[in-house]
Design a protein around this motif. Sequence first.
Motif, short mmCIF file in Angstrom:
data_model
loop_
_atom_site.label_atom_id
_atom_site.label_comp_id
_atom_site.label_asym_id
_atom_site.label_seq_id
_atom_site.Cartn_x
_atom_site.Cartn_y
_atom_site.Cartn_z
N GLN A 154 -6.23 1.84 -2.29
CA GLN A 154 -5.35 0.83 -1.39
C GLN A 154 -4.02 0.85 -1.96
OE1 GLN A 154 -7.57 -2.58 -2.01
NE2 GLN A 154 -7.17 -2.95 -4.14
N LYS A 155 -3.18 -0.15 -1.17
CA LYS A 155 -1.83 -0.44 -1.51
C LYS A 155 -1.53 -1.12 -2.72
CE LYS A 155 0.99 -0.17 2.73
NZ LYS A 155 1.97 -0.70 3.45
N ARG A 163 6.76 0.76 -7.33
CA ARG A 163 6.97 0.14 -6.06
C ARG A 163 5.49 0.10 -5.05
NH1 ARG A 163 12.36 0.62 -3.90
NH2 ARG A 163 11.30 -0.54 -2.11
N HIS A 164 5.60 -0.87 -4.47
CA HIS A 164 4.19 -1.34 -3.75
C HIS A 164 4.12 -0.12 -2.48
CE1 HIS A 164 1.44 -3.68 -1.64
NE2 HIS A 164 1.04 -3.91 -2.79
N TYR A 192 -2.85 5.16 -11.03
CA TYR A 192 -2.70 5.06 -9.76
C TYR A 192 -1.21 5.37 -9.19
CZ TYR A 192 -7.34 2.68 -9.47
OH TYR A 192 -8.32 2.45 -9.47
N MET A 193 -0.88 6.31 -8.56
CA MET A 193 0.25 6.85 -7.94
C MET A 193 0.43 6.82 -6.50
SD MET A 193 0.37 10.73 -9.53
CE MET A 193 1.89 11.11 -8.59
N CYS A 194 1.67 6.89 -6.10
CA CYS A 194 1.80 7.05 -4.53
C CYS A 194 0.93 8.39 -4.00
CB CYS A 194 3.40 7.21 -4.34
SG CYS A 194 4.30 6.02 -4.72
N LEU A 195 0.39 8.27 -3.08
CA LEU A 195 0.03 9.58 -2.13
C LEU A 195 0.92 10.25 -1.46
CD1 LEU A 195 -3.34 7.93 -0.28
CD2 LEU A 195 -3.27 9.63 -2.21
N ASP A 196 2.18 9.43 -1.27
CA ASP A 196 3.21 10.11 -0.64
C ASP A 196 4.29 10.24 -1.64
OD1 ASP A 196 5.47 10.88 0.98
OD2 ASP A 196 5.35 9.32 2.32
#
Length: 222
Positions: A154-155, A163-164, A192-196
């Motif tokens: 999730q976010k 960053r969120h 946990y890291m950005c998917l983008d």
Amino acid sequence: MNVLIAPFIYNHQFNYIRNQVRHLQGTKKTVADPKILEAVQMSVHHNIMQKFVELDEEQKQLLGSVASLQTSEQLDSYITTISQYRCSFPELSSKQLQKTFAKVKKLKLPNIAEVDWLQTTYLGWSDIGQNKMYIVYPWQERIVGIEGRITPSQKGVCFLCNRHEQLGLFTAISKQRPANASPDYYKALGNYMCLDSTACNHNITDVTILERFLSEIVSKKE
């Protein structure tokens, strides 16, 4: 300003400077007290200069000019000017990426033509069909690559850019082995890291955590 200054500002440093300038612009719009404005401007100047280990006099002059800028337009121009001195991520070819992940069968490569190398701190892409993510980074005078499993989440706050964003749990197997480790030994590390990855590269302002993570994953013999 001397246009002969060689590029010296990396993507994460540029992102940091841009954020500092935006903070200063926001303060100038909302605060009238000249003492507070001066304090914030000096703080921004200090923070930007501290982001660099070594600077020559021309580089100091270029970056340090932020201390004397008064209007939002001048600050926008400052960002435009320093953007000319950004260092590019090494422009890797598909063949170089394949070599980096030589042991990966059926490696899915990113579209190199769409990569903005100036806005890249690390090259990251996913193979959704295999639930895999790949990260490439120039580290210790070499190009290193790590592969891992990515599980959409999730976010939340990315461990790299802080960053969120929409996250995924990236899990990689460490290639480092303790002395006298058994043949079955393995150690998995996850964050946990950005998917983008493009968004992450636009946000990242420090590489300390990324390099620490790499130091725990990549074999020292590579």
